[in-house]
Design an enzyme around this catalytic site. Structure first.
Site: not given
Length: 530
Positions: A167, A447
């Protein structure tokens, strides 16, 4: 698509950082390739970012997201995406994590079908972190990656490993250390370009890639730009057309209204869509930040069974399976709780219930954040999904309206929920400023997405008048300032990640929360301090 053939002189690429130790990654050939990507994509990227700002201005003025009138033919047309490679036919459990060396090895060895190596929300993008990540992924791709801990423990790859999917950063994030013609490059193109340049041929020869997860898209035109970048890359690297494959995270509210269009834009390369639940909740908050009637309750109450998230999940499954693409489920952020068997079992029960909901709804796979959750999630999918996927589960019973996708959920705001938002936003931001992008807090792996939820909710609750706690006491800035000061003091005197950056993080969070406008992303102003 016209592919530019010019070759940019390497002198027009500037690296504004110490590159010692990274010569094998930042080769003249690799930098030349990055420059060609930049020149090709940057004008359109800037147009697309301006389109985002224009769209948000309309929402702030009272408009609401909706399905596009100009793309009805795509939504109603009879078309399917290209065949999915054998390596990605079974994705029942995927593990995600930052591009740190030991974590990569553990994730690839975890028993998951796919490992998503993340340059984005679980990584703090210091230039060293990003380049170390490129070295680590190069070694993972060629099978040579190994690590010895300070205690002497040796980590290396097992015989069978997860499929590697990368990603890159979202279109909005810059990489200030790489300039082309004096312009800062997009972080997305640096991450994507370096990984593709160094690993695409090997992964293609192994029939294991190159595969990517694409984050934060808001419109089909943004997907089209990625498709064109991949087409250019295949041309530049002499790869067959369509050999690069992508899974798109549907993690913004505008994107849920364009899922058919995003799949269509990437139809030669897309293999699925993913319910990026945490970023999706953040995007709901950000997109509708000016709408007092669409406030959400505290984060713990905004679960996937509430109506607007259930509608989002089921519409994604129906859309993907109609087009022959996978519908991936969301993240289980729990981590094992050592020393408290009852609390650990309660956490694992939540994971099992969440994965059961996903597989019974028709998802083809799911995400976990910790290796210990892989067998927990896999047991559920093995029991209820005996085949490699559920593409035959068309969910023709689903009928989702615009109103369902933007309807707020009922709930409340407790003092504990408010305080938890302050703590999570502060501790995560402080750890991020220390270079950590993935932080365990209260047995959840936080996160950037979850920190964004916390600080966006705080901003909304404080800036929209009349918001109250469950005991009817008003939520005001005096309470926020008091909670922030208390948690800053605790963090500063603790052994938690981020302790050294507690004051800097508090100053940033205070400024963002007091500002009259909700900032689009926490990571943009934080990046200036990284």
């Amino acid at each position: 698509m016209a592919v530019p053939q010019q070759r940019l002189p390497i002198e027009q690429v500037q690296i504004q950082a110490d590159t010692r130790g990274y010569e094998a990654i930042l080769t003249p050939e690799a930098l030349g390739f990055l420059a060609r990507l930049h020149r090709f994509a940057e004008p359109r990227r800037q147009q697309l970012l301006q389109a985002r700002r224009d769209r948000q201005a309309r929402y702030d003025a009272g408009a609401l997201p909706n399905f596009r009138a100009d793309t009805v033919a795509i939504r109603e047309g009879d078309w399917r995406v290209a065949p999915i490679p054998a390596a990605l036919q079974d994705r029942r459990v995927e593990i995600t994590g930052p591009v740190e060396r030991k974590m990569i090895i553990n994730a690839l060895n975890s028993g998951a079908k796919v490992f998503m190596a993340d340059f984005e929300d679980s990584s703090a993008p210091s230039f060293r972190n990003q380049l170390d990540g490129q070295i680590n992924l190069r070694d993972a791709a060629n099978g040579s990656i190994a690590y010895t801990s300070p205690e002497g423990k040796r980590y290396q790859l097992a015989g069978e490993t997860a499929v590697l999917v990368v990603r890159p950063r979202g279109w909005h994030l810059p990489e200030r250390h790489v300039l082309v013609d004096g312009e800062v490059m997009a972080g997305a193109l640096v991450d994507f370009g370096l990984f593709a340049f160094h690993n695409a041929h090997l992964l293609h020869a192994l029939q294991r890639g190159p595969y990517f997860y694409l984050p934060k898209l808001e419109a089909m035109e943004e997907a089209t730009l990625w498709d064109d970048v991949m087409a250019l890359t295949e041309n530049e690297l002499d790869l067959p057309v369509g050999s690069m494959k992508a899974t798109v995270l549907i993690e913004t509210l505008p994107a849920v209204f364009q899922m058919h269009e995003i799949l269509h834009a990437l139809r030669r390369r897309v293999v699925g869509l993913n319910c990026g639940r945490w970023d999706y909740i953040f995007s709901y908050l950000k997109t509708l930040r000016g709408h007092r009637d669409r406030l959400l309750p505290e984060r713990g109450q905004v679960v996937m069974t509430v109506p607007f998230l259930k509608a989002y999940s089921e519409l994604l499954i129906q859309t993907c399976h109609r087009r022959g693409a996978f519908a991936m489920g969301g993240m289980a952020a729990q981590i094992p709780i050592k020393g408290d068997e009852a609390a650990n079992e309660a956490a694992m029960a939540k994971v099992r219930a969440d994965k059961l909901r996903e597989v019974q709804a028709g998802h083809d796979g799911t995400w976990v954040a910790h290796p210990a959750l892989v067998p927990v999630a896999q047991a559920i999918f093995d029991e209820y999904m005996p085949g490699p996927n559920q593409l035959d589960k068309l969910r023709e019973d689903v009928c989702v309206t615009r109103e369902q996708l933007i309807a707020p959920c009922a709930g409340s705001i407790s003092r504990a929920g408010f305080d938890n938002n302050v703590e999570v936003a502060l501790r995560y931001t402080a750890a991020w400023l220390e270079g950590l992008g993935c932080v365990p807090i209260h047995h959840l792996m936080e996160d950037a997405a979850t920190a964004e939820i916390a600080r966006a909710q705080l901003w909304q609750w404080l800036h929209h008048g009349g918001v109250e706690f469950t005991d009817h006491a008003p939520i005001d800035f005096a309470l926020f300032d008091q909670a922030l000061a208390s948690h800053t003091h605790k963090l500063r005197d603790s052994l938690h990640p981020g302790a050294s950056k507690a004051d800097a993080a508090a100053a940033l969070l205070s400024a963002l929360t007091h500002d009259d406008q909700l900032a689009d992303f926490l990571t943009l102003p934080a990046y200036e301090q990284l």
